[in-house]
Design a protein around this motif. Structure first.
Motif, PDB file in Angstrom:
ATOM      1  N   LEU A   1       4.825  -6.452   7.680  1.00 14.01           N
ATOM      2  CA  LEU A   1       5.263  -7.565   6.829  1.00 14.01           C
ATOM      3  C   LEU A   1       4.063  -8.248   6.186  1.00 14.01           C
ATOM      4  N   GLY A   2       2.969  -8.368   6.955  1.00 12.14           N
ATOM      5  CA  GLY A   2       1.791  -9.089   6.494  1.00 12.14           C
ATOM      6  C   GLY A   2       1.104  -8.454   5.311  1.00 12.14           C
ATOM      7  N   ILE A   3       1.287  -7.140   5.101  1.00  7.52           N
ATOM      8  CA  ILE A   3       0.707  -6.553   3.888  1.00  7.52           C
ATOM      9  C   ILE A   3       1.779  -6.317   2.835  1.00  7.52           C
ATOM     10  N   GLY A   4       2.918  -6.978   3.014  1.00  5.70           N
ATOM     11  CA  GLY A   4       3.905  -6.958   1.944  1.00  5.70           C
ATOM     12  C   GLY A   4       4.862  -5.799   1.987  1.00  5.70           C
ATOM     13  N   ALA A   5       5.195  -5.312   3.189  1.00  2.00           N
ATOM     14  CA  ALA A   5       6.260  -4.313   3.274  1.00  2.00           C
ATOM     15  C   ALA A   5       7.591  -5.044   3.296  1.00  2.00           C
ATOM     16  N   SER A   6       8.600  -4.478   2.641  1.00  2.00           N
ATOM     17  CA  SER A   6       9.912  -5.102   2.685  1.00  2.00           C
ATOM     18  C   SER A   6      10.558  -4.786   4.029  1.00  2.00           C
TER      19      SER A   6
ATOM     20  N   GLN B   1      11.365  -1.203   4.467  1.00  2.00           N
ATOM     21  CA  GLN B   1      10.155  -0.400   4.686  1.00  2.00           C
ATOM     22  C   GLN B   1       9.643  -0.574   6.110  1.00  2.00           C
TER      23      GLN B   1
ATOM     24  N   HIS C   1       9.651   2.821   7.986  1.00  2.00           N
ATOM     25  CA  HIS C   1       8.299   3.384   8.104  1.00  2.00           C
ATOM     26  C   HIS C   1       7.711   3.173   9.487  1.00  2.00           C
TER      27      HIS C   1
ATOM     28  N   VAL D   1       7.838 -10.399  -0.866  1.00  2.00           N
ATOM     29  CA  VAL D   1       7.045  -9.195  -0.626  1.00  2.00           C
ATOM     30  C   VAL D   1       5.759  -9.224  -1.448  1.00  2.00           C
TER      31      VAL D   1
ATOM     32  N   ARG E   1       3.306 -11.778  -0.024  1.00  2.00           N
ATOM     33  CA  ARG E   1       2.537 -11.343   1.152  1.00  2.00           C
ATOM     34  C   ARG E   1       1.483 -10.323   0.769  1.00  2.00           C
ATOM     35  N   ALA E   2       1.689  -9.622  -0.343  1.00  2.00           N
ATOM     36  CA  ALA E   2       0.629  -8.744  -0.822  1.00  2.00           C
ATOM     37  C   ALA E   2      -0.515  -9.577  -1.394  1.00  2.00           C
TER      38      ALA E   2
ATOM     39  N   VAL F   1      -1.152 -12.803  -0.545  1.00  2.00           N
ATOM     40  CA  VAL F   1      -1.706 -13.613   0.548  1.00  2.00           C
ATOM     41  C   VAL F   1      -1.659 -12.757   1.814  1.00  2.00           C
ATOM     42  N   GLY F   2      -2.741 -12.046   2.084  1.00  2.00           N
ATOM     43  CA  GLY F   2      -2.770 -11.119   3.215  1.00  2.00           C
ATOM     44  C   GLY F   2      -2.984 -11.846   4.522  1.00  2.00           C
ATOM     45  N   MET F   3      -2.774 -11.126   5.614  1.00  2.00           N
ATOM     46  CA  MET F   3      -2.885 -11.783   6.914  1.00  2.00           C
ATOM     47  C   MET F   3      -3.531 -10.855   7.941  1.00  2.00           C
TER      48      MET F   3
ATOM     49  N   TYR G   1      -1.569   2.621   3.702  1.00  2.00           N
ATOM     50  CA  TYR G   1      -0.145   2.278   3.724  1.00  2.00           C
ATOM     51  C   TYR G   1       0.212   1.195   2.701  1.00  2.00           C
ATOM     52  N   GLY G   2      -0.579   0.102   2.692  1.00  2.00           N
ATOM     53  CA  GLY G   2      -0.290  -0.994   1.772  1.00  2.00           C
ATOM     54  C   GLY G   2      -0.318  -0.556   0.316  1.00  2.00           C
TER      55      GLY G   2
ATOM     56  N   ILE H   1       2.801   1.611  -0.556  1.00  2.00           N
ATOM     57  CA  ILE H   1       4.117   0.995  -0.754  1.00  2.00           C
ATOM     58  C   ILE H   1       4.127   0.102  -1.987  1.00  2.00           C
ATOM     59  N   HIS H   2       2.957  -0.356  -2.431  1.00  2.00           N
ATOM     60  CA  HIS H   2       2.942  -1.182  -3.637  1.00  2.00           C
ATOM     61  C   HIS H   2       2.629  -0.357  -4.879  1.00  2.00           C
TER      62      HIS H   2
ATOM     63  N   ARG I   1      -7.231  -3.096   6.069  1.00  2.00           N
ATOM     64  CA  ARG I   1      -5.849  -2.856   5.662  1.00  2.00           C
ATOM     65  C   ARG I   1      -5.343  -4.003   4.785  1.00  2.00           C
TER      66      ARG I   1
END
Lengths: 431, 270
Positions: A320-325, A328, A332, B99, B102-103, B105-107, B125-126, B129-130, B179
């Motif tokens: 979630l933190g890297i923007g997966a829905s 996903q 995944h 979504v 969060r891309a 503003v990473g964490m 991975y990131g 998916i983007h 990541r």
């Protein structure tokens, strides 16, 4: 930083003088001995439990193999057939063409076979033969039409009495008869493919397991393609999407209860819904599969939810933190990590379904089916029901066939468990 | 403390230090069910500075951090009120896609949490998916660049196919930073990134934060005051769900205005 000062510490308070514990008193020693004894006792009990269950397993295997392996063999009698003398109205030329079946059906092979037996082994000799012995004669003619022009020895299955005598499991009279035949080198006992390729029959020397095995395979197929996706999707939805409220609590309790419902109830449900209401064909693998899917689904949902729950939340956070829905994250990360657990649960559920008899009796899968099912809607029976039916037969010859069928069922189960272990090891990952 | 005085102070400091505003929070309350975890917090995050949130355990600093990229959305009972903006746009607004947020503003989390996949896959991975890289060479470039920025490339370049979970704790955390960097975020939130690491690994992460400063706006939660003093330019002190004091790190540590701040950084509680 200069302002970060050490915390102020109060001076230690005065304490009463300390009396050291005496670890050597008799009560202390006694406590140590009791502790060791209880450790030993627990270890012995554990080892005993393991040994006992292992002994049961060995007993089961030995008794099954001892009884059942004989079921795979069949005693055959050498039958000298004098085809020219039998005057069968058959021309080798017609047997090559497409009319072979009709031509063979027109002649009295059964009578000819019985007469040949009488001639070779005295009056009443036909009693030595299985009811289906003429089928072997027919196969021999089909395989080589030229056989009709000469005398030939054909190996045909013997009656149940001779078969049992050959395997040392008959009364003295039959034993004597068998020894006489054996002395003439007229009998042999060998592994018979007929048991693995045939279907049910009223004559134990002619029965086969393939019909029931194929019925089981088709039923399991229907169960798997229904119960697995529906079960896994339910588990995913309940764990990952559904809000925690009274309704989901209710659903959870219902699913847990459903997994504990006796299987015969599912049979009645299948009877009421699939046969009476939806009018599906009786005794068909599709109905059996549907009924067993109802039974297997709760098991898969429960196992699936536990597997999904055990995926660490940190993995979800990371994705979630890297923007997966959400989808996903689920497909995944969560599902692949939960898959070994889900598969284990699925195989346990499927193994239970494979061994299930009661619900299938309710939907008519206990019928006598003499040919393997051609499709999902054809009448069929399954392995456990076949075992149940054979164990109920009067003829002594069915005893070893029942055990042989049990061996086939166990091998099927072992194969399924083997696949489960393989898949689990394949998908298992380290974190 | 009234909200106006806080806002005034935030604005004043803003003017004084000339940072470019990246994120702002105004009058933010966070509730878990009926329990209020964050009370009326207003704060600015600037592009050029590392902002540290300090405070005793349970003071709400992590909760507040997680509202900045809406990670609290995953907690069913959590409710956020007030305004939080990213580049002037309300991140809780209807037109904000969570979504994408969060891309941007990473964490990085407290416990290193690499995926149980290869090192390469963890970083790729990131972007995948983007849709940030379509061809394999592009992806390879992103992976290498991200691992280089995270200071991990030299250590892992020969074993990119090894599992990310086979690395040491400090390496795992840098892999997690790589990541996060790989999707090219604008802000990186770090939730006690060193609390599970030994001092040497901690030093490496702190060094890394120095290098990343300026390229990304960084917010770091830490319970280690020396760490806050070492890595940050701005420090916010949280206590019992309120923002007690927010200012330049040097001011907070040498000249705290509030007694509670002073007591905390001198070790009287926390």
């Amino acid at each position: 930083m200069s302002t970060i000062a050490p915390a102020l510490q109060p001076p230690p308070k005065p304490q009463p003088a300390r009396v050291p514990t005496d670890w050597t008193t008799t009560s202390m020693q006694g406590r140590i001995r009791r502790r060791y004894r209880s450790e030993r006792r627990f270890r012995l009990l554990g080892a005993g439990a393991v040994l006992l269950s292992f002994a049961f397993l060995v007993f089961l295997l030995i008794s099954m193999l001892g009884q059942g392996l004989r079921g795979f063999t069949q005693t055959e009698l050498r039958l000298p057939m004098d085809f020219p003398a039998a005057r069968l109205a058959l021309d080798p030329a017609t047997l090559a063409g497409p009319n072979a079946r009709a031509a063979l059906a027109a002649v009295d092979l059964e009578g000819a076979t019985a007469r040949a037996a009488d001639r070779a082994y005295g009056t009443g000799g036909y009693k030595l033969l299985s009811d289906g012995a003429w089928l072997s004669v027919r196969s021999a003619i089909q395989a080589d039409p030229q056989i009709l022009t000469r005398r030939a020895d054909i190996w045909v299955p013997t009656s149940t009495v001779i078969d049992l005598a050959a395997k040392g499991d008959a009364d003295a009279e039959a034993e004597a008869g068998y020894r006489l035949l054996d002395a003439r080198k007229a009998v042999r006992t060998s592994f018979s493919m007929a048991f693995l390729t045939g279907s049910d029959s009223t004559d134990p020397t002619l029965v086969g397991i393939w019909g029931a095995l194929k019925g089981s395979l088709l039923t399991m197929f229907v169960t798997l393609i229904l119960a697995f996706p529906i079960g896994v999707l339910s588990a995913l939805y309940l764990e990952e999407y559904a809000a925690r409220n009274r309704w989901t609590d209710l659903i959870e309790v219902s699913i847990n209860n459903l997994a504990a419902v006796p299987s015969i109830i599912f049979g009645l449900l299948g009877l009421a819904v699939f046969l009476n209401f939806l009018d599906f064909p009786r005794s068909a693998p599709i109905v059996g599969g549907l009924t067993l899917a109802l039974m297997t689904m709760p098991v898969i949902v429960i196992a699936g939810r536990n597997a999904i729950k055990s995926v660490p939340p940190s993995i979800r956070d990371a994705a979630l933190g890297i923007g997966a829905s959400k989808v996903q994250v689920v497909f995944h990360h969560v599902l692949p990590l939960a898959l070994p657990g889900i598969l284990t649960g699925t195989i346990i559920g499927m193994a239970r379904a494979l061994g299930e008899t009661a619900p299938l009796l309710m939907i008519g899968m206990r019928a006598f089916i003499a040919s393997p099912p051609g499709g999902l809607a054809d009448p069929a029976t399954v392995l456990p029901v076949q075992i149940f039916l054979w164990s109920d037969e009067v003829s002594r010859g069915f005893v070893e066939k029942t055990s042989a069928a049990i061996i086939v069922l166990l091998v099927f189960l072992l194969a399924m468990n083997g696949i489960a272990i393989y898949l689990r090891n394949r998908f298992e990952r380290r974190w | 403390m009234t909200e106006t005085s806080l806002n005034d102070r935030a604005d004043k400091q803003q003017a004084a230090h000339g940072g470019t505003l990246k994120m702002t929070a105004r009058d933010v309350d966070v509730f878990y069910g009926t329990k209020q975890a964050i009370k009326n917090v207003s704060i600015d995050v600037t592009q050029e500075n590392v902002t540290a949130f300090i405070g005793p355990s349970g003071c709400g600093k992590s909760t507040f951090l997680r509202t900045l990229n809406r990670m609290n959305d995953t907690v069913a009972s959590a409710r956020v009120t007030g305004d939080i903006t990213l580049d002037g746009k309300d991140i809780y607004g209807a037109d904000m896609d969570v979504v994408q947020l969060r891309a941007r503003v990473g964490m990085v989390f407290q416990k290193p949490n690499p995926f149980p996949k290869s090192i390469y896959e963890n970083v790729a991975y990131g972007p995948r998916i983007h849709g940030l890289a379509s061809a394999k060479p592009d992806m390879d470039a992103i992976v290498e660049k991200s691992l280089r920025r995270a200071g991990l490339w030299e250590e892992v370049k020969d074993r990119l196919t090894d599992s990310g979970t086979a690395l040491s704790g400090g390496q795992q955390q840098r892999l997690c930073i790589a990541r996060a960097i790989a999707v090219d975020p604008e802000v990186i939130l770090m939730d006690e990134p060193c609390s599970a690491l030994d001092p040497i690994a901690t030093a490496k992460i702190e060094e890394l934060i120095h290098e990343l400063r300026g390229r990304y706006a960084i917010v770091i939660v830490t319970h280690n005051m020396q760490q806050a003093a070492r890595v940050s330019q701005k420090t916010a002190f949280f206590h019992l769900g309120t923002l007690v004091e927010y200012g330049d790190t040097s001011d907070i540590f040498t000249n705290p205005r509030q007694t509670r701040t002073k007591d905390y950084i001198t070790g009287r509680y926390g």
